[in-house]
Design a protein around this motif. Structure first.
Motif, PDB file in Angstrom:
ATOM      1  N   ILE A   1      38.204  42.654  42.356  1.00 34.29           N
ATOM      2  CA  ILE A   1      39.163  41.788  41.666  1.00 34.29           C
ATOM      3  C   ILE A   1      38.516  40.997  40.534  1.00 34.29           C
ATOM      4  CG2 ILE A   1      40.656  41.588  43.684  1.00 34.29           C
ATOM      5  CD1 ILE A   1      39.472  38.818  44.162  1.00 34.29           C
ATOM      6  N   ALA A   2      37.184  41.027  40.448  1.00 32.70           N
ATOM      7  CA  ALA A   2      36.496  40.369  39.336  1.00 32.70           C
ATOM      8  C   ALA A   2      36.270  41.320  38.169  1.00 32.70           C
ATOM      9  CB  ALA A   2      35.156  39.806  39.801  1.00 32.70           C
ATOM     10  N   ARG A   3      36.511  42.611  38.404  1.00 34.07           N
ATOM     11  CA  ARG A   3      36.293  43.609  37.349  1.00 34.07           C
ATOM     12  C   ARG A   3      37.307  43.413  36.234  1.00 34.07           C
ATOM     13  NH1 ARG A   3      36.945  47.788  40.411  1.00 34.07           N
ATOM     14  NH2 ARG A   3      38.934  48.487  39.544  1.00 34.07           N
ATOM     15  N   LYS A   4      36.819  43.307  35.013  1.00 29.26           N
ATOM     16  CA  LYS A   4      37.693  42.989  33.873  1.00 29.26           C
ATOM     17  C   LYS A   4      38.144  44.268  33.178  1.00 29.26           C
ATOM     18  CE  LYS A   4      35.797  38.386  33.019  1.00 29.26           C
ATOM     19  NZ  LYS A   4      35.197  37.477  32.040  1.00 29.26           N
TER      20      LYS A   4
ATOM     21  N   THR B   1      41.434  38.792  38.955  1.00 26.65           N
ATOM     22  CA  THR B   1      41.893  37.482  39.414  1.00 26.65           C
ATOM     23  C   THR B   1      41.448  36.388  38.453  1.00 26.65           C
ATOM     24  OG1 THR B   1      42.068  36.029  41.340  1.00 26.65           O
ATOM     25  CG2 THR B   1      39.893  36.936  40.850  1.00 26.65           C
ATOM     26  N   ASP B   2      42.257  35.349  38.379  1.00 24.40           N
ATOM     27  CA  ASP B   2      41.929  34.224  37.504  1.00 24.40           C
ATOM     28  C   ASP B   2      40.948  33.267  38.165  1.00 24.40           C
ATOM     29  OD1 ASP B   2      44.146  34.693  35.367  1.00 24.40           O
ATOM     30  OD2 ASP B   2      45.194  34.767  37.284  1.00 24.40           O
TER      31      ASP B   2
ATOM     32  N   ALA C   1      29.286  38.482  35.857  1.00 23.87           N
ATOM     33  CA  ALA C   1      29.898  38.702  34.547  1.00 23.87           C
ATOM     34  C   ALA C   1      31.291  38.078  34.485  1.00 23.87           C
ATOM     35  CB  ALA C   1      29.977  40.196  34.251  1.00 23.87           C
ATOM     36  N   TRP C   2      32.012  38.058  35.612  1.00 20.38           N
ATOM     37  CA  TRP C   2      33.308  37.374  35.650  1.00 20.38           C
ATOM     38  C   TRP C   2      33.128  35.867  35.508  1.00 20.38           C
ATOM     39  CZ3 TRP C   2      34.906  33.847  39.478  1.00 20.38           C
ATOM     40  CH2 TRP C   2      36.259  33.504  39.469  1.00 20.38           C
ATOM     41  N   ARG C   3      32.108  35.348  36.150  1.00 18.01           N
ATOM     42  CA  ARG C   3      31.842  33.908  36.105  1.00 18.01           C
ATOM     43  C   ARG C   3      31.174  33.484  34.814  1.00 18.01           C
ATOM     44  NH1 ARG C   3      33.376  28.914  37.919  1.00 18.01           N
ATOM     45  NH2 ARG C   3      31.601  27.548  38.306  1.00 18.01           N
ATOM     46  N   HIS C   4      30.226  34.295  34.333  1.00 12.95           N
ATOM     47  CA  HIS C   4      29.470  33.964  33.120  1.00 12.95           C
ATOM     48  C   HIS C   4      29.539  35.136  32.148  1.00 12.95           C
ATOM     49  CE1 HIS C   4      27.283  31.633  36.393  1.00 12.95           C
ATOM     50  NE2 HIS C   4      27.728  30.693  35.585  1.00 12.95           N
TER      51      HIS C   4
END
Length: 921
Positions: A278-281, A287-288, A327-330
């Protein structure tokens, strides 16, 4: 010698080809310079943050609960918005924010409008509030807002359909309805994994999880999130929990310290993959936000005495191990994007209070807020933040925590840096929700909300029909339906619930609701085929009634159960229950989770099956699991005529239960979790079925044409099914096996991973002859051989390195097959390039030394190009522009002379540059 304009154009074109061959291009550079949407958001967010006071910045971090449905002057929530500048609220019927009447959507929409209007009065910059709701799915309390809304399936019911389109459709329906009532932050879905059922512990997640397969949970969660985003048109954000996974927790973290003992490797294999998914862009399924958990993880936390949500090192450690989540976070600095948001669980929960003070005599909101913030949480959920014994009287503690954190913002650099980072993330999320930070209040059409809610009944009914599962008997051969004249007694695990302090107690599920559905569908005056001669042929009692009767008959002793039920004056007399049981031809049990410590009557079915009174001649015993299906053991299941699972207790699932009993719905689903009582192991069931035959198809070529030696070809499987008959999970490793049947030689296996049930691989033509390609899983063949003819001389072909060839391509490949003809052609083109370079530079003609040097440089570059292809293995198909640069089946050896010629022309680039600077045509 002066080069002609035409000649210069040819040289310029050659230079462009050389740049393209090396993977460059001016078009990419221009695109990189254009500002992205992410950069625009970041600039707007930074500008808004600079305009905010420290009090406004700190207030944005807080998501608060409050009493009542009024946001007018003098109310607690008005003070929190006006004075503490809080960033959002969590709605809860237990706090009387709304009541679940048919007009509940209008109530919530009016309240959301009042709250947003209040926030707009705070002055510039106007930042909308988060209006949050933990709408997980299934009945109350997992779906706190249900009045006038579509009755949602549980996550496990969605998982049991094995169809991601169902998850997306339900998510879209929820997105439409939440947006209509003004809710913009969904504290869901839950992406925990039940790899091993823990029915005997309070930590059992039950139907709040999609299932027990990490891959399927990730797929379902992504589809659900994409649906929410699509249905709300981007106006509802998702906050998925509970990171880093609570499926293996030894108890519930709500009241006690829950612990996960597994090492990081176990978390990485089971708990973490759904969060990575769910963090894969790559689409709307990202997910937000992610909600952290109050569980302790002994083997990944250095401070294992505190909950993960308050551990400053635990989150940083996991981000360091998971590059996709990091990568989702930063996001990369050059992307301009602002990273994802972490949300704390409720900081007023009993387990957190016990961590602060084991005696729970005092409560320190300041310490909690500081530790949660420095642990990495951006949004601090401060629900139930009141003093001991008065947890809902939390206005003063919230104000104190916010005021204290403002002081720390001025005094402590670590706090200031963390607050600024969190505010930036929060503002970016709110900006994305509304396409900016609007100057006017973000309100909805409150009176029209009922016209957009409660309309998804058919969609949920389809989920219920596709989810119902026959647990036992396995073949279904012995299952039959009630006949006219049969006496049917439903025994319902109906538990009392009270939604608020002043609300009436009601039963969930309600036995009268079950009777109403049966009589409407199958009664003499019903809408369907009459299966009941009289409405009185069907009756209902509760699990409480059954257990009280068992206690009265002496069939249950204190040592048989962890909790006895105390009789009250309102309970049905034991004699009346005995009479109903004795008269029944069918006993139909609608069971939930078995947890006597919380629901003393929940083990009534298990006690009944052990008692001799259950063994009446000719009586049919049928059970339906309205919760997870793993609460009965092998002996208990063996005593049932049939055991089904419907996974939810909202009205569409109760109706499906009834229609399944009468044979109008045929269960064909498979459980999404392991069921030890029937030796159903989910891991084994998700393996490819051995009795299927997978076909192999050519991709990008006709499959009959021979492949040139040294070339590549692509093959793809037909859809692969698991043992349950469903499409196999994404990411399943499939082995492509190659065999030279003439020389009786096996080539190195290549592994590819499935996507949408198929595996695709690019293979290299390494040796001439007829090569059989098959696919296998764990050394078991799944396909018939597909023969590929490869033609050409063996030459100097290398072997394909093992691994997934459809993953990221490396530039270096095994050497291509070249012969003397290729070498001679390459040398000829190298010399031609040297002559052209010489002819393009008029100044070189006046200096023999420079002419020779330029010619030799051209020859050297040309030879370098030849060696890169012939010896280094650089191929056009391996470059970032993709395999289309060199068509499948063409002999890649001819790339060597092309590279020789193009590289040989590179020394002309400086000459062209000088000509352009001088303004020559």
């Amino acid at each position: 010698m002066t080069a002609s304009p035409a000649f210069r154009r040819v040289c310029a074109a050659a230079a462009v080809l050389a740049v393209a061959f090396l993977g460059g291009g001016s078009e990419t550079e221009v695109g990189a310079q254009s500002p992205s949407a992410d950069e625009a958001i970041a600039r707007a967010v930074d500008e808004a943050a600079r305009a905010m006071s420290p009090e406004q910045r700190v207030g944005q971090l807080f998501l608060v609960s409050f009493d009542g449905s009024d946001a007018g002057d003098g109310t607690a929530v008005a003070a929190l918005i006006d004075e503490q500048a809080v960033g959002g609220v969590v709605l809860d019927p237990a706090r009387d924010n709304f009541s679940n009447a048919p007009d509940a959507p209008v109530q919530v929409a009016r309240l959301a409008n009042a709250l947003q209007s209040r926030a707009a009065r705070r002055g510039a910059p106007h930042v909308p509030l988060f209006i949050a709701l933990p709408q997980v799915g299934d009945a109350f309390p997992d779906s706190p807002l249900y009045g006038g809304m579509t009755p949602l399936p549980s996550p496990m019911a969605l998982g049991a359909t094995w169809r991601v389109d169902h998850a997306e459709i339900v998510g879209a329906r929820l997105g439409v309805e939440l947006a209509a009532v003004g809710v913009n932050l969904l504290l869901a879905p839950n992406v925990d994994v039940i790899a091993v059922p823990r029915s005997s512990t309070s930590g059992d997640l039950g139907v709040r999880a999609f299932g027990g397969s990490p891959a399927w949970v990730g797929q379902m969660a992504r589809a659900y999130i994409a649906g929410v985003h699509r249905g709300s048109e981007g106006r509802v954000a998702t906050a998925a929990g509970s990171f880093p996974g609570t499926g293996a927790a030894d108890r519930s973290p709500s009241d006690e310290f829950a612990v996960v003992e597994g090492a990081f490797e176990q978390l990485a294999a089971v708990e973490l993959p759904p969060f990575v998914a769910i963090a894969r862009k790559d689409g709307d399924g990202t997910t937000d936000a992610i909600v952290t958990s109050h569980v302790r993880y002994r083997n990944i936390q250095q401070q294992a005495d505190r909950p993960f949500s308050l551990d400053s090192g635990g989150l940083r450690y996991l981000l360091g191990q998971l590059p996709e989540l990091d990568a989702w976070r930063h996001p990369a600095a050059d992307s301009g994007a602002v990273g994802g948001v972490f949300v704390s669980p409720g900081l007023g929960q009993a387990v957190v209070r016990r961590y602060i003070d084991p005696e729970q005599a005092v409560f320190s909101p300041r310490r909690l807020v500081r530790e949660a913030l420095l642990a990495g949480n951006d949004v601090l959920v401060v629900t139930g933040f009141g003093p001991p014994g008065q947890v809902t009287d939390d206005r003063a503690n919230i104000a104190d925590a916010v005021g204290w954190l403002v002081g720390e913002y001025h005094a402590d650099e670590a706090v200031r840096s963390r607050v600024d980072d969190a505010v930036r993330r929060i503002l970016a999320l709110k900006y994305r929700l509304y396409g900016g930070l609007p100057a006017e209040p973000v309100t909805v059409d409150a009176e029209g909300a009922v016209g957009q809610t409660g309309l998804g009944g058919d969609e949920v009914a389809a989920v219920a029909r596709d989810a119902v599962t026959l647990i036992s008997p396995a073949d279904g051969a012995a299952v039959r339906s009630p006949q006219p004249g049969d006496q049917i007694l439903f025994v319902v695990d109906a538990r009392p619930i009270r939604e608020c302090a002043t609300c009436d107690v009601r039963l969930s599920p309600d036995p009268e609701q079950v009777l109403g559905i049966v009589r409407r569908a199958y009664g003499p005056e019903g809408s369907g085929t009459a299966r009941l001669r009289r409405n009185e042929d069907v009756a209902a009692i509760t699990f409480r009634d059954l257990k009280l009767w068992l206690q009265a008959t002496g069939s249950v002793r204190a040592e048989d159960t962890t909790a006895l039920v105390e009789r009250t004056a309102d309970d049905t007399p034991a004699a009346a229950i005995a009479e109903r049981i004795a008269a029944a031809d069918w006993l139909v049990f609608a069971m939930r989770d078995v947890r006597p410590a919380d629901a003393p009557a929940s083990d009534a079915l298990r006690l009944f099956l052990k008692a001799e009174v259950s063994q009446a001649e000719g009586r049919r015993l049928v059970a339906f699991a309205l919760g997870a299906p793993y609460h009965l053991d092998t002996t208990e299941i063996a005593n049932l005529s049939a055991y089904h699972a419907v996974y939810a207790r909202t009205a569409p699932f109760i109706e499906t239960m009834v229609r399944t009993l009468f044979g109008d719905v045929s269960p064909h689903a498979a459980s999404p979790v392991s069921v030890p009582g029937i030796s159903y192991d989910l891991t084994d069931r998700l393996e490819p079925a051995l009795d299927q035959r997978v076909s192999l198809e050519a991709v990008g070529w006709d499959g009959e044409r021979p492949i040139e030696l040294g070339g590549t070809f692509r093959m793809r499987t037909s859809p692969i099914h698991d043992t349950n008959g469903n499409i196999i999970a994404d990411g399943t490793g499939i082995t492509f096996r190659r065999y030279d049947r003439v020389d009786d030689v096996y080539l190195a296996d290549v592994t590819a991973h499935t996507l949408a049930g198929r595996a695709m691989v690019t293979l290299r033509a390494e040796r001439p002859g007829e090569i059989e390609v098959t696919v296998a899983r764990d050394n078991t063949l799944l396909s018939e051989p597909r023969v590929v003819r490869i033609v050409g001389d063996l030459g100097a072909v290398g072997s394909t390195p093992p691994g997934d060839t459809d993953g990221p391509s490396a530039l270096l490949r095994p050497r291509v097959a070249v012969d003397w003809g290729i070498l001679f052609l390459s040398l000829s083109l190298v010399l031609l390039a040297g002559v052209l370079v010489y002819g393009a530079d008029a100044e070189a003609a006046r200096s023999p030394t420079r002419l020779v040097r330029l010619f030799l440089i051209s020859v050297a570059w040309g030879l370098a190009g030849y060696l890169l292809v012939a010896a280094g293995g650089v191929q056009l198909g391996a470059l970032p522009l993709g395999a289309d640069l060199w068509p499948n089946g063409w002999n890649v050896a001819y790339q060597a002379p092309i590279a020789s010629f193009v590289f040989g022309l590179l020394p002309v680039v400086p000459t062209l540059g000088r000509a352009l600077r001088r303004g020559r045509p």
